[in-house]
Design a protein around this motif. Structure first.
Motif, PDB file in Angstrom:
ATOM      1  N   SER A 194       6.532  -1.646   8.113  1.00  0.00           N
ATOM      2  CA  SER A 194       5.559  -2.395   7.311  1.00  0.00           C
ATOM      3  C   SER A 194       4.147  -1.881   7.545  1.00  0.00           C
ATOM      4  CB  SER A 194       5.636  -3.887   7.641  1.00  0.00           C
ATOM      5  OG  SER A 194       6.895  -4.422   7.300  1.00  0.00           O
ATOM      6  N   ARG A 198       1.635   0.049   4.847  1.00  0.00           N
ATOM      7  CA  ARG A 198       0.288  -0.414   4.518  1.00  0.00           C
ATOM      8  C   ARG A 198      -0.767   0.653   4.774  1.00  0.00           C
ATOM      9  NH1 ARG A 198      -1.315  -5.806   7.236  1.00  0.00           N
ATOM     10  NH2 ARG A 198      -0.382  -4.824   9.083  1.00  0.00           N
ATOM     11  N   ARG A 274      11.330   1.808  -1.440  1.00  0.00           N
ATOM     12  CA  ARG A 274       9.910   1.461  -1.348  1.00  0.00           C
ATOM     13  C   ARG A 274       9.601   0.187  -2.142  1.00  0.00           C
ATOM     14  NH1 ARG A 274       6.237   5.490   0.548  1.00  0.00           N
ATOM     15  NH2 ARG A 274       7.304   7.413   1.186  1.00  0.00           N
ATOM     16  N   THR A 275      10.279   0.012  -3.259  1.00  0.00           N
ATOM     17  CA  THR A 275      10.095  -1.225  -4.035  1.00  0.00           C
ATOM     18  C   THR A 275      10.542  -2.430  -3.222  1.00  0.00           C
ATOM     19  OG1 THR A 275      10.385  -0.078  -6.151  1.00  0.00           O
ATOM     20  CG2 THR A 275      10.780  -2.462  -6.123  1.00  0.00           C
ATOM     21  N   ARG A 278       7.876  -3.304  -0.690  1.00  0.00           N
ATOM     22  CA  ARG A 278       6.735  -4.017  -1.285  1.00  0.00           C
ATOM     23  C   ARG A 278       7.098  -5.455  -1.600  1.00  0.00           C
ATOM     24  NH1 ARG A 278       6.100   1.051  -3.905  1.00  0.00           N
ATOM     25  NH2 ARG A 278       7.248   0.288  -5.729  1.00  0.00           N
ATOM     26  N   SER A 282       5.417  -8.900   0.142  1.00  0.00           N
ATOM     27  CA  SER A 282       4.720  -9.937  -0.630  1.00  0.00           C
ATOM     28  C   SER A 282       5.173 -11.334  -0.246  1.00  0.00           C
ATOM     29  CB  SER A 282       4.955  -9.721  -2.128  1.00  0.00           C
ATOM     30  OG  SER A 282       6.322  -9.905  -2.463  1.00  0.00           O
TER      31      SER A 282
END
Length: 300
Positions: A194, A198, A274-275, A278, A282
């Motif tokens: 993570s 970022r 990768r999706t 993300r 969230s």
């Protein structure tokens, strides 16, 4: 003649001649007379172990464990637990009828420093690797009696048995990712991935063929390999991973093997992973644990 023969030979086990502890070395003598006739002695075997210690051993079924200066009941309990956790590994890799593997456990950084292969001064100073598997010998070395470390290294040995074709070219992320996937815990790898996502520090999949050299990159590489493999198995199932390994063993490059097993390009697979990262980010508050000290050990 009635006299005896005395002979001595030395095997260099340092640097390029490194031999892991636990290996059985077979040797014999060949005598040639003045007429050119050769006579060979019987074969002898010696187990290569540090003679400073009183080694004990236990047959855990799939593997034999060698150790010293630890309580036998503790070692046997850990070995039996590890053996149970290896069943899904064997199932995914589809290997059977294996020779018995061997685990050699070291105590403390000084003994590990004498026993482990030298990777680099930085890796040694930082104790970056806590274990090494040697598929050609069916042996692994491990610092300490860790269940996950033993599962990790045994997975490497099974992987080497499953992917045994000289045509196979396996990227490091597949091998290391699988070894970590079968461990019981995650070792904080979610946070590493993570934070790397970022900061834009994640590796591209096509650049993960080999483990990088810098300790900070090694930690990201291992965590990312684990995350990728976990995504592939939990999203598509173990059967497709097994199919990809078969394709790799048949000589297909990783791009083609992914296409064969998953019907996706490697870029599409990476994009899906990768999706998911993300999406998870969230919904999850990511706590930055700060930078890792060099005393953190990542199993290799």
């Amino acid at each position: 003649t009635s006299g005896g023969v005395s002979a001595e030979f030395v095997i260099s086990t340092a640097s390029s001649g490194f031999i892991p502890s636990g290996v059985d070395i077979e040797y014999y003598y060949a005598f040639q007379d003045s007429d050119g006739q050769t006579v060979e002695s019987e074969r002898f075997t010696i187990e290569y172990l540090d003679p400073r210690y009183n080694w004990q051993r236990y047959d855990a079924g799939t593997f034999e464990i060698l150790w010293h200066d630890r309580p036998r009941p503790l070692v046997e309990g850990v070995a039996d637990e590890v053996n149970q956790h290896l069943l899904p590994v064997l199932s995914m890799f589809g290997v059977e009828g294996l020779d018995k593997m061997k685990a050699v456990i070291t105590n403390g950084s000084r003994e590990s420093g004498r026993t482990f292969p030298r990777v680099s001064q930085t890796a040694s100073d930082g104790q970056l690797y806590s274990g090494f598997a040697f598929g050609e010998y069916d042996v692994f070395l491990l610092a300490g009696l860790g269940v996950d470390g033993m599962i990790h290294e045994m997975t490497h040995l099974f992987f080497d048995e499953a992917i045994n074709s000289p045509r196979a070219k396996v990227p490091a992320w597949v091998n290391e990712g699988l070894a970590m996937y079968f461990e019981r815990g995650t070792g904080g790898r979610e946070s590493i991935v993570s934070n790397a996502a970022r900061s834009g520090s994640l590796f591209r999949l096509d650049s993960m063929g080999a483990v990088p050299g810098r300790p900070s990159d090694v930690r990201i590489f291992y965590a990312q390999s684990w995350s990728l493999v976990t995504f592939m198995i939990e999203t598509f199932g173990t059967e497709r991973m097994s199919a990809m390994l078969t394709a790799l063993n048949n000589g297909q490059p990783i791009e083609q093997a992914i296409q064969t097993a998953y019907g996706l390009t490697s870029l599409q697979l990476e994009s899906g992973w990768r999706t998911q990262l993300r999406t998870a980010a969230s919904f999850t508050q990511v706590i930055d644990p700060g930078s890792f000290g060099t005393s953190v050990i990542i199993t290799g």
